[in-house]
Design a protein around this motif. Structure first.
Motif, short mmCIF file in Angstrom:
data_model
loop_
_atom_site.label_atom_id
_atom_site.label_comp_id
_atom_site.label_asym_id
_atom_site.label_seq_id
_atom_site.Cartn_x
_atom_site.Cartn_y
_atom_site.Cartn_z
N VAL A 30 0.91 -1.41 -0.06
CA VAL A 30 -0.16 -0.10 -0.05
C VAL A 30 0.68 1.08 -0.07
CG1 VAL A 30 -1.69 1.28 1.48
CG2 VAL A 30 -2.14 -1.25 0.95
N MET A 31 1.85 1.19 0.82
CA MET A 31 2.82 2.27 0.70
C MET A 31 3.63 2.43 -0.31
SD MET A 31 1.78 3.76 3.80
CE MET A 31 2.63 4.94 4.28
N ARG A 32 3.81 1.60 -1.25
CA ARG A 32 4.61 1.69 -2.44
C ARG A 32 3.73 2.03 -3.50
NH1 ARG A 32 6.87 -3.28 -1.15
NH2 ARG A 32 5.62 -4.08 -2.78
N GLU A 33 2.56 1.38 -3.65
CA GLU A 33 2.04 1.40 -4.89
C GLU A 33 0.64 2.46 -5.06
OE1 GLU A 33 0.58 -2.65 -5.75
OE2 GLU A 33 2.80 -3.39 -5.65
N SER A 34 0.02 2.60 -3.75
CA SER A 34 -1.20 3.39 -3.83
C SER A 34 -0.76 5.10 -4.22
CB SER A 34 -1.62 3.61 -2.45
OG SER A 34 -0.94 4.31 -1.36
N THR A 35 -1.83 5.51 -4.86
CA THR A 35 -1.59 7.03 -5.42
C THR A 35 -1.29 8.08 -4.56
OG1 THR A 35 -3.25 6.57 -7.25
CG2 THR A 35 -2.81 8.92 -6.77
N PRO A 36 -1.77 7.94 -3.14
CA PRO A 36 -1.16 8.88 -2.08
C PRO A 36 0.15 8.71 -1.59
CG PRO A 36 -3.47 7.86 -1.61
CD PRO A 36 -2.76 7.34 -2.93
N ALA A 37 0.52 7.63 -1.76
CA ALA A 37 2.17 7.22 -1.33
C ALA A 37 2.80 7.79 -2.38
CB ALA A 37 2.07 5.75 -1.08
N VAL A 38 2.67 7.39 -3.64
CA VAL A 38 3.40 7.66 -4.81
C VAL A 38 3.48 9.40 -4.88
CG1 VAL A 38 3.67 7.60 -7.46
CG2 VAL A 38 3.08 5.75 -6.19
N GLN A 39 2.56 10.21 -4.71
CA GLN A 39 2.45 11.48 -4.57
C GLN A 39 3.40 12.01 -3.50
OE1 GLN A 39 -1.85 12.10 -4.48
NE2 GLN A 39 -2.06 12.20 -6.79
N ALA A 40 3.23 11.30 -2.33
CA ALA A 40 4.06 11.54 -1.09
C ALA A 40 5.47 11.93 -1.44
CB ALA A 40 3.72 10.81 -0.14
N GLN A 41 5.77 10.61 -2.31
CA GLN A 41 7.18 10.36 -2.61
C GLN A 41 7.60 11.43 -3.48
OE1 GLN A 41 9.44 8.19 -1.13
NE2 GLN A 41 11.06 9.08 -2.44
N GLN A 42 6.83 11.83 -4.51
CA GLN A 42 7.22 12.65 -5.54
C GLN A 42 7.31 14.19 -4.80
OE1 GLN A 42 3.79 12.31 -8.29
NE2 GLN A 42 5.07 10.62 -9.53
N ARG A 43 6.47 14.49 -3.83
CA ARG A 43 6.52 15.55 -3.23
C ARG A 43 7.63 15.94 -2.57
NH1 ARG A 43 1.02 14.99 -2.09
NH2 ARG A 43 1.42 13.75 -0.04
N LEU A 44 8.14 14.56 -1.97
CA LEU A 44 9.51 14.93 -0.93
C LEU A 44 10.59 14.83 -1.96
CD1 LEU A 44 8.79 11.80 1.62
CD2 LEU A 44 9.32 14.24 2.01
N GLU A 45 10.40 14.13 -3.05
CA GLU A 45 11.75 14.30 -4.24
C GLU A 45 11.80 15.76 -4.66
OE1 GLU A 45 10.98 11.32 -7.24
OE2 GLU A 45 11.62 9.61 -5.67
N LYS A 46 10.68 16.11 -5.11
CA LYS A 46 10.65 17.74 -5.33
C LYS A 46 11.16 18.66 -4.42
CE LYS A 46 7.59 21.23 -7.33
NZ LYS A 46 6.15 21.46 -7.89
N GLU A 47 10.84 18.40 -3.06
CA GLU A 47 11.15 19.39 -2.11
C GLU A 47 12.76 19.32 -1.73
OE1 GLU A 47 9.90 19.63 2.66
OE2 GLU A 47 8.55 18.91 1.50
N PHE A 48 13.48 18.16 -1.68
CA PHE A 48 14.42 18.07 -1.26
C PHE A 48 15.51 17.86 -2.63
CE2 PHE A 48 12.28 16.94 2.35
CZ PHE A 48 13.06 17.33 3.43
N SER A 49 15.36 17.95 -3.71
CA SER A 49 16.06 18.04 -4.77
C SER A 49 17.02 18.76 -5.01
CB SER A 49 15.24 17.60 -6.21
OG SER A 49 14.55 18.80 -6.56
N LYS A 50 16.80 20.14 -4.65
CA LYS A 50 17.69 21.12 -4.73
C LYS A 50 18.70 21.00 -3.86
CE LYS A 50 18.01 26.27 -4.36
NZ LYS A 50 17.49 27.39 -4.07
N ARG A 51 18.50 20.65 -2.73
CA ARG A 51 19.42 20.62 -1.60
C ARG A 51 20.31 19.31 -1.74
NH1 ARG A 51 16.50 20.87 4.52
NH2 ARG A 51 18.48 20.21 4.94
N ASP A 52 19.56 18.20 -2.37
CA ASP A 52 20.53 17.31 -2.82
C ASP A 52 21.56 17.43 -3.62
OD1 ASP A 52 21.18 14.28 -2.74
OD2 ASP A 52 19.89 13.90 -4.30
N GLY A 53 21.10 18.05 -4.62
CA GLY A 53 21.98 18.67 -5.91
C GLY A 53 23.00 19.36 -5.37
#
Length: 167
Positions: A35-58
């Motif tokens: 559920v935490m890998r495949e559900s739409t809310p989980a995928v969207q949460a992961q995308q939000r995290l990636e977007k939020e932290f991508s600049k700092r990661d770079g």
């Protein structure tokens, strides 16, 4: 002696009643990891995290490359530099390395905190979906952790569909 006869009679009675009770029970199982890998809310949460932290990661990746370049330069040209220049470059490398480690630690802490917040929200929604399915389909119990669960009682797909449908 009298107690053991009563216990035997009660045991026999329970063994006759238990299958009848179990036959009317509905049991389900949910694979929380799926559920935490495949559900739409989980995928969207992961995308939000990636977007939020991508600049700092770079930025951290660029700092790591800069540190590698400084280290390689020190190893290559360290013997030809004067003692004061070498000391200055080593101090710059040490300062940058310390700053890098501090930023990396802060990044991990911030990322973990945000991930926990996002996952808590998804988990709350998933639990509500499980409860709604249980009430609607008259389940007696639904497990989220099990060593083994038969595919016949697995309702993970239903939970994912419920989550994906409830925006």
């Amino acid at each position: 002696m009298k107690f053991s006869r009563v216990a035997l009679i009660v045991g026999c009675a329970l063994s006759l009643v238990a299958p009848a009770v179990m036959a009317d029970s509905r049991i389900g199982f949910v694979n929380s990891d799926r559920v935490m890998r495949e559900s739409t809310p989980a995928v969207q949460a992961q995308q939000r995290l990636e977007k939020e932290f991508s600049k700092r990661d770079g930025e951290l990746q660029n700092m790591a490359k800069e540190l590698q370049g400084m280290k390689a330069d020190l190893e290559k040209n360290g013997l030809t530099l004067s003692a004061s220049d070498r000391s200055k470059k080593e101090r710059e490398f040490s300062d940058l390395n310390r700053d890098f480690q501090r930023r990396q630690r802060e990044f991990r802490e911030d990322l973990n905190q945000r991930r926990n917040e996002e996952l808590a929200t998804v988990l709350d929604r998933a639990n509500k979906a499980v409860k709604a399915i249980a009430e609607r389909e008259k389940y007696d119990i639904i497990f989220q952790e099990a060593v083994y669960a038969s595919p016949a009682i697995d309702i993970t797909d239903k939970v994912i569909k419920e989550l994906d449908g409830a925006k």
